[in-house]
Each structure stands twice: as C-alpha cells, then as structure tokens.
Motif scaffolding. Structure first.
Motif, PDB file in Angstrom:
ATOM      1  N   UNK A 335       0.852  -1.191   0.000  1.00 61.42           N
ATOM      2  CA  UNK A 335       0.000   0.000   0.000  1.00 61.42           C
ATOM      3  C   UNK A 335       0.883   1.234   0.000  1.00 61.42           C
ATOM      4  N   UNK A 336       0.357   2.328  -0.548  1.00 56.87           N
ATOM      5  CA  UNK A 336       1.180   3.506  -0.812  1.00 56.87           C
ATOM      6  C   UNK A 336       0.417   4.770  -0.436  1.00 56.87           C
ATOM      7  N   UNK A 337       1.044   5.622   0.350  1.00 52.31           N
ATOM      8  CA  UNK A 337       0.520   6.954   0.672  1.00 52.31           C
ATOM      9  C   UNK A 337       1.421   7.968  -0.021  1.00 52.31           C
ATOM     10  N   UNK A 338       0.932   8.660  -1.059  1.00 54.11           N
ATOM     11  CA  UNK A 338       1.791   9.545  -1.857  1.00 54.11           C
ATOM     12  C   UNK A 338       2.125  10.847  -1.138  1.00 54.11           C
ATOM     13  N   UNK A 339       3.087  11.553  -1.700  1.00 49.97           N
ATOM     14  CA  UNK A 339       3.563  12.809  -1.120  1.00 49.97           C
ATOM     15  C   UNK A 339       2.508  13.903  -1.199  1.00 49.97           C
ATOM     16  N   UNK A 340       1.823  14.025  -2.339  1.00 50.38           N
ATOM     17  CA  UNK A 340       0.861  15.108  -2.563  1.00 50.38           C
ATOM     18  C   UNK A 340      -0.553  14.562  -2.436  1.00 50.38           C
ATOM     19  N   UNK A 341      -1.154  14.725  -1.276  1.00 51.51           N
ATOM     20  CA  UNK A 341      -2.470  14.114  -1.063  1.00 51.51           C
ATOM     21  C   UNK A 341      -3.541  14.748  -1.944  1.00 51.51           C
ATOM     22  N   UNK A 342      -3.455  16.039  -2.222  1.00 50.06           N
ATOM     23  CA  UNK A 342      -4.514  16.719  -2.962  1.00 50.06           C
ATOM     24  C   UNK A 342      -4.427  16.432  -4.463  1.00 50.06           C
ATOM     25  N   UNK A 343      -3.221  16.420  -5.004  1.00 44.34           N
ATOM     26  CA  UNK A 343      -3.080  16.230  -6.448  1.00 44.34           C
ATOM     27  C   UNK A 343      -2.819  14.779  -6.835  1.00 44.34           C
ATOM     28  N   UNK A 344      -2.290  13.951  -5.928  1.00 47.03           N
ATOM     29  CA  UNK A 344      -1.933  12.575  -6.260  1.00 47.03           C
ATOM     30  C   UNK A 344      -2.762  11.528  -5.524  1.00 47.03           C
ATOM     31  N   UNK A 345      -3.426  11.931  -4.446  1.00 48.57           N
ATOM     32  CA  UNK A 345      -4.035  10.918  -3.605  1.00 48.57           C
ATOM     33  C   UNK A 345      -5.541  10.898  -3.536  1.00 48.57           C
ATOM     34  N   UNK A 386      -9.983   3.664  13.480  1.00 45.02           N
ATOM     35  CA  UNK A 386      -8.610   3.242  13.756  1.00 45.02           C
ATOM     36  C   UNK A 386      -7.617   4.377  13.581  1.00 45.02           C
ATOM     37  N   UNK A 387      -7.818   5.214  12.561  1.00 45.07           N
ATOM     38  CA  UNK A 387      -6.871   6.308  12.292  1.00 45.07           C
ATOM     39  C   UNK A 387      -7.289   7.599  12.992  1.00 45.07           C
ATOM     40  N   UNK A 388      -8.345   7.561  13.814  1.00 40.45           N
ATOM     41  CA  UNK A 388      -8.851   8.724  14.543  1.00 40.45           C
ATOM     42  C   UNK A 388      -9.252   9.852  13.607  1.00 40.45           C
ATOM     43  N   UNK A 389      -9.963   9.495  12.539  1.00 38.29           N
ATOM     44  CA  UNK A 389     -10.456  10.476  11.581  1.00 38.29           C
ATOM     45  C   UNK A 389     -11.544  11.328  12.228  1.00 38.29           C
ATOM     46  N   UNK A 390     -11.432  12.642  12.058  1.00 38.01           N
ATOM     47  CA  UNK A 390     -12.434  13.570  12.586  1.00 38.01           C
ATOM     48  C   UNK A 390     -13.209  14.153  11.404  1.00 38.01           C
ATOM     49  N   UNK A 407      -5.091  13.456   5.260  1.00 33.92           N
ATOM     50  CA  UNK A 407      -3.998  12.485   5.316  1.00 33.92           C
ATOM     51  C   UNK A 407      -4.464  11.190   5.979  1.00 33.92           C
ATOM     52  N   UNK A 408      -5.320  11.299   6.978  1.00 34.26           N
ATOM     53  CA  UNK A 408      -5.837  10.100   7.645  1.00 34.26           C
ATOM     54  C   UNK A 408      -6.716   9.278   6.706  1.00 34.26           C
ATOM     55  N   UNK A 409      -7.415   9.937   5.785  1.00 36.30           N
ATOM     56  CA  UNK A 409      -8.193   9.208   4.784  1.00 36.30           C
ATOM     57  C   UNK A 409      -7.264   8.349   3.933  1.00 36.30           C
ATOM     58  N   UNK A 428       3.671  13.139   6.999  1.00 34.78           N
ATOM     59  CA  UNK A 428       3.055  14.199   7.809  1.00 34.78           C
ATOM     60  C   UNK A 428       3.233  15.566   7.166  1.00 34.78           C
ATOM     61  N   UNK A 429       3.431  15.601   5.867  1.00 33.31           N
ATOM     62  CA  UNK A 429       3.644  16.871   5.164  1.00 33.31           C
ATOM     63  C   UNK A 429       2.379  17.736   5.248  1.00 33.31           C
ATOM     64  N   UNK A 430       2.549  18.952   5.762  1.00 37.27           N
ATOM     65  CA  UNK A 430       1.451  19.902   5.777  1.00 37.27           C
ATOM     66  C   UNK A 430       0.341  19.589   6.757  1.00 37.27           C
ATOM     67  N   UNK A 431       0.627  18.831   7.828  1.00 38.02           N
ATOM     68  CA  UNK A 431      -0.395  18.579   8.846  1.00 38.02           C
ATOM     69  C   UNK A 431       0.080  19.165  10.169  1.00 38.02           C
ATOM     70  N   UNK A 432      -0.873  19.523  11.018  1.00 45.72           N
ATOM     71  CA  UNK A 432      -0.495  20.178  12.266  1.00 45.72           C
ATOM     72  C   UNK A 432       0.081  19.173  13.250  1.00 45.72           C
TER      73      UNK A 432
END
Length: 506
Positions: A335-345, A386-390, A407-409, A428-432
C-alpha cells in the motif's frame, strides 16, 4: 507604518466559539508566526483580518484608529494583503495580466495600455529581484514557486490604495519545492527590509524557527502566548500548542515487538532516476529513507509500487515477484501513501468512503461487478476509527476536511487491503502537530503489530523518532544503511553530503 492591533477578538458560530478574546499586534519590519493545531482559530483570525468575518466582540486598530470590521475593502485600504497556499492563476492570461487582476488596468484613449501594464508588472517584479520572470509570458508556464512570488509582487503595483505593508501568508510553502521555498524566504527578507510586515502561518516548524521574530500560539480559540523567538523554541511551542511535551511526540516501540521474517526483497532495482537499489525489509521494521531533495527518495517508493516503470531489477513481496504496475502491487499486499495528497491521492469532491475504497473496489463489490456502497461505508467507518479520523460523517467530501484528516483518509485507504508493506512518502507533510502525533502513534502501532514500513521523509526528527534503520540516498542510489538508535540529526545530515567509510574505501 504604525502597528496593527487586534484587541480581544471573539467570534462565535452558533454554540461553537472559534475565537475567545484573542489579542495580537503586528508590526512593520518583522515576521510574526501564528501557530496552532487545526481548530485552534488561525483560519478564523485570518478571515477576521481579511474582513470576511465580522467579530462578535473586539476591534481592529491601526495606529490608534479603528478599522471598520467585516469590510474587505477597508482591510485592503489599510495595506493588508493575503497570500494563500492555493494559487488561482487564470489560464490564457499573461503574468502581467494576472498581476493586475486586483488592480485597474492602465488605459490610453479608452483602451488597455499594454505597454504600461507590462512596465508596471516589470517594476513590481524587479523590486523583489525577480527580473528573470517575463511579465508577457503565460502565467501557467511558471512553476508553483514562481506563481507564488508573482502573487506577492502583484501587491506592489500602485493603484491608489494605501501601499501594501502587511502580508498574511497562510501555508505559503505547502505546494513548493525546497528550492522554490528558498526563493520565497529571500523575498520575505526583502519585504521586511523594505519596511513590510509578515504574519506567517505554517505547520513547518523549521520554517518558523528560521523566519520568525515573534511567535503567537493559539489553542482552542484562545491566546496562549506571544514571545520573541529568542524566548521560546520548538519544544515550548509544541507544548503550548498541544498541551503535550515534545518528548511524547514519538511513541516508543513496544518492548516485546521485534522485527520478524523478511517480507520484501529488492534486488538491483532501477527505474527512472533510481539506480540499482538493493535491500531487505522485515515484518514490523520501519525503514526510513533519507537524502537531500532530488536524491531519489520518492522515486524509490514509486518504483516499489510500480508507478515508475522499471528498467531492471526485481521486487519480491512475501515470496511473490511483482512485475506489474500499481494494481498488482496493491493486490499483492503493498500500500502507498503519496507525497501530494490533494493532487496525487484524493478525489477531493468525492466522499470519504469512496476515497477509502478506491484501490479495493473489486474486493468490495457484490457478485464481482456491482459496487457495494454499504460495505464500503462500513469499512471506511471502521478504519476511520482506527486512524482517529475527525469528520461529520464518512459521506463528507474530502475537500471539506483539514489537511491532517485528509492524510488520515489516505492512511485508512492504505490499511483497507490489510497490507504487508506500507510505503509512506512524506507522511506528515502539511499537517499540524496534533494530527502528526496521532499519525506517529498509528505508524508505531502498525509496526508493532508486524506491518513493514518504508518511510521517505525530509523531516529529520521524524526519521530518527520512528525508524529502526535509515537508508541514505544520494544521486538516485542507496549509498548506505545506518541504525537510527543513537544517531543525531547532525550526524544524519552529514551523511547526505559525505561519503561513507565503505564508499571512501571503494
């Protein structure tokens, strides 16, 4: 210019108090960082500053004179300009035309004076040392970094309003490369040198520590502190933002958790800029991938998941050779979580459950051919917990979520197929800092449970805090592997630039 003061600003939305008596002073000649987790009140404060939200209590003062609240034109007249992370260049228009979207076009005999328009744009660009940008070029020919600088330069065009002096920058480097960010930092220095002021909002702690003169921290809509940078630091800022000590940011590995059998073998893998990568990964191990920008960190992960076409080498996952593209890799347990969540994910306008199910549709279908939305929702709901999605619900559109929850999605999507290997590119790029802490906890729990993780990151504390081993990349090659335990940031950084003892001997 006199300073701008926000005095005891409160803003309520029904029963929710977004800002509760927040005071802030902004001065020319300084960078003032605004820090806080998502939901701390930063965005609402910016909207009040922009005149988009009228505060329920409090006032905004400029040099002792009150500015009418809730009036964007009044804030513009006061010299405020807003630079957002989302750039909206108008396709088909030149750089100069885009720069004049907020300004009247110069005219002669009732027609647009194109010579004056281009000259005004050139003069504004030159004031920031951006002479290499051609004002006549199509705006969309520029990269995100140059588009950001053009947006800043456009605020220097004279149009009869009070000259711009205060720049509110909301996550300005979120979509920029390190080189583009450096150009932005240079321009910020020039703005400050010319008597301007900057309110800088960012989750990137190194940027804040580098740029800020003062730091204000908000938490739960309240003002926690305002301090000169010399009187604070990363640990104190994080503790004030979250109420947690920095030492608790990286959860320790469970005492009885040890790496298991080899689940991933990579031999002489070459793909694009990646050359002859060879390594093994064990169940439960976290392998960090480090190196300077352009070293090939992301290329390694894209090659592993089959997104980058391979020219040589093999990838064997749990005894099975992966020769196909991403579809085979996901089905095979990667499984893969890409760098750019908005444009790639993410499909931003689609629901959370649809995004979670995307790579797993065949396994979540009825009779192989019919989408089972009830099952998709159930899986998304379970993984969201599990990922504590709000989120309001799993039917909420992803574009409505904060960066951390988006990112949690992606993490939920990655876990939906019960993978054996998880590839994380800048997880964790761009998350608080709050969402970051939750993601770190999740990564540690997953690795303790036996999931193998390959994590490419430019964040050195992140690499050292989570990794068991760190692979150093240089010019597209895996140059060495080092144990993370006991390694300092300085020692790790030095390995990005200097040959290892083995390479020197060779």
């Amino acid at each position: 210019m006199p300073q701008l003061d926000l005095e005891t600003i409160s803003r309520r939305f029904g029963a929710v108090t977004a800002l509760d008596g927040v005071s802030l002073s902004l001065r020319p000649g300084e960078v003032h960082a605004l820090m806080g987790e998502n939901g701390a009140g930063k965005s609402t404060l910016i909207r009040v500053l922009a005149g988009l939200d009228r505060p329920d209590e409090g006032r905004i003062m400029l040099g002792g004179e009150e500015i009418p609240p809730g009036q964007p034109a009044a804030m513009r007249e006061a010299g405020l300009r807003f630079i957002h992370q989302e750039l909206h260049a108008v396709k088909g228009l030149s750089v100069a035309e885009n720069m004049h979207l907020d300004h009247p076009y110069p005219r002669r005999a009732g027609l647009v004076n194109w010579g004056a328009l281009n000259a005004a744009a050139s003069e504004a660009l030159a004031r920031l040392g951006l002479e290499t940008i051609d004002p006549r070029a199509p705006m969309t020919d520029l990269g995100p970094g140059d588009q950001m600088l053009v947006r800043i330069a456009s605020t220097l065009i004279a149009d009869g309003d009070r000259p711009a002096w205060l720049y509110v920058m909301d996550e300005p480097t979120a979509a920029l490369t390190s080189g583009e960010s450096e150009r932005l930092f240079t321009v910020i220095g020039q703005l400050i040198g010319q008597g301007g002021g900057v309110l800088y909002v960012s989750h990137r702690m190194p940027e804040v520590l580098r740029l800020a003169d003062r730091v204000t921290v908000l938490r739960d809509g309240r003002h926690v502190s305002t301090r000169p940078l010399s009187e604070t630091g990363e640990a104190r800022i994080i503790e004030e933002m979250t109420g947690r000590d920095l030492s608790a940011l990286f959860p320790p590995r469970r005492s009885d958790a040890t790496p298991g059998e080899v689940v991933l073998r990579v031999e002489q893998l070459s793909a694009g800029p990646l050359e002859e990568a060879t390594f093994e990964l064990r169940a439960g191990e976290v392998l960090g991938v480090a190196g300077i920008a352009g070293s090939g960190r992301g290329a390694l992960l894209r090659a592993l998941v089959g997104e980058q076409s391979r020219s040589d080498g093999t990838v064997t996952l749990d005894g099975r050779t992966l020769n196909g593209g991403p579809k085979q890799a996901w089905r095979g347990g990667m499984a893969y979580v890409p760098r750019e969540r908005r444009s790639e994910g993410l499909m931003l306008r689609r629901a959370i459950f649809e995004n979670v199910a995307l790579p797993h549709l065949s396994g979540l279908a009825r009779l192989r051919y019919f989408l089972d939305h009830r099952r998709q929702r159930r899986v998304a709901r379970d993984l969201g917990g599990q990922v504590q999605l709000k989120a309001a619900s799993i039917t909420q559109a992803c574009e409505e979520l904060s960066g951390g929850n988006q990112q949690k999605v992606l993490f939920a999507r990655a876990l939906a197929g019960a993978p054996k290997v998880l590839l994380l590119d800048e997880p964790t790029r761009g998350v608080d800092i709050g969402a970051r802490s939750e993601l770190y906890r999740l990564i540690r729990e997953l690795s303790d449970a036996g999931l193998a993780v390959v994590m490419a990151s430019s964040d050195l504390p992140e690499l050292l805090g989570l990794s068991d081993r760190i692979a150093i990349m240089r010019d597209g090659r895996l140059s060495e592997f080092v144990e993370a335990e006991g390694l300092t940031e300085a020692e790790l950084l030095s390995r990005f630039y200097h040959l290892s003892k083995e390479e020197q001997a060779a």
